[in-house]
Design a protein around this motif. Structure first.
Motif, mmCIF file in Angstrom:
data_model
loop_
_atom_site.group_PDB
_atom_site.id
_atom_site.type_symbol
_atom_site.label_atom_id
_atom_site.label_comp_id
_atom_site.label_asym_id
_atom_site.label_seq_id
_atom_site.Cartn_x
_atom_site.Cartn_y
_atom_site.Cartn_z
ATOM 1 N N TRP A 254 -3.290 0.236 -3.419
ATOM 2 C CA TRP A 254 -2.338 -0.855 -3.616
ATOM 3 C C TRP A 254 -1.442 -0.540 -4.797
ATOM 4 N N GLU B 178 5.236 -9.143 -1.064
ATOM 5 C CA GLU B 178 4.349 -8.154 -0.442
ATOM 6 C C GLU B 178 5.098 -7.455 0.678
ATOM 7 N N ARG C 151 -5.899 -5.501 -3.127
ATOM 8 C CA ARG C 151 -4.750 -6.401 -3.214
ATOM 9 C C ARG C 151 -4.914 -7.416 -4.341
ATOM 10 N N LYS D 275 0.837 -1.203 0.000
ATOM 11 C CA LYS D 275 0.000 0.000 0.000
ATOM 12 C C LYS D 275 0.866 1.246 0.000
#
Length: 86
Positions: free
Chosen positions: A26, A62, A42, A20
């Motif tokens: 995102w 991530e 996401r 983010k």
């Protein structure tokens, strides 16, 4: 058993960072800034990353910290490294 070779930095399936940004959107961005985009969730960021990297989920990372979209050819880590070095 299928053997899987780890991705190489020179392969077309380069690492893609997702996370983010400061506004809560995102971000998906290739490690060298060759491609990237902003997404509302996401799932869409992951879908885009998979499409762009040739469907290699093992090359998607991530991030837990904020990431800002920068497609100027720099790494998403370069700004943070510069701030901490100063």
């Amino acid at each position: 058993m299928k053997l899987v070779e780890p991705p190489s930095c020179s392969s077309p399936s380069a690492i893609v960072f997702i996370g983010k940004n400061s506004r809560g959107n995102w971000v998906a961005q290739q490690q060298h800034g060759l491609y990237g985009g902003l997404f509302v969730n996401r799932a869409q960021a992951v879908k885009y990353a998979l499409f762009e990297n040739g469907h290699h989920p093992e090359t998607i990372i991530e991030l837990s910290r904020e990431i800002e979209l920068d497609i100027g050819g720099t790494s998403p880590f370069s700004a943070a490294a510069t701030r901490h070095a100063a």
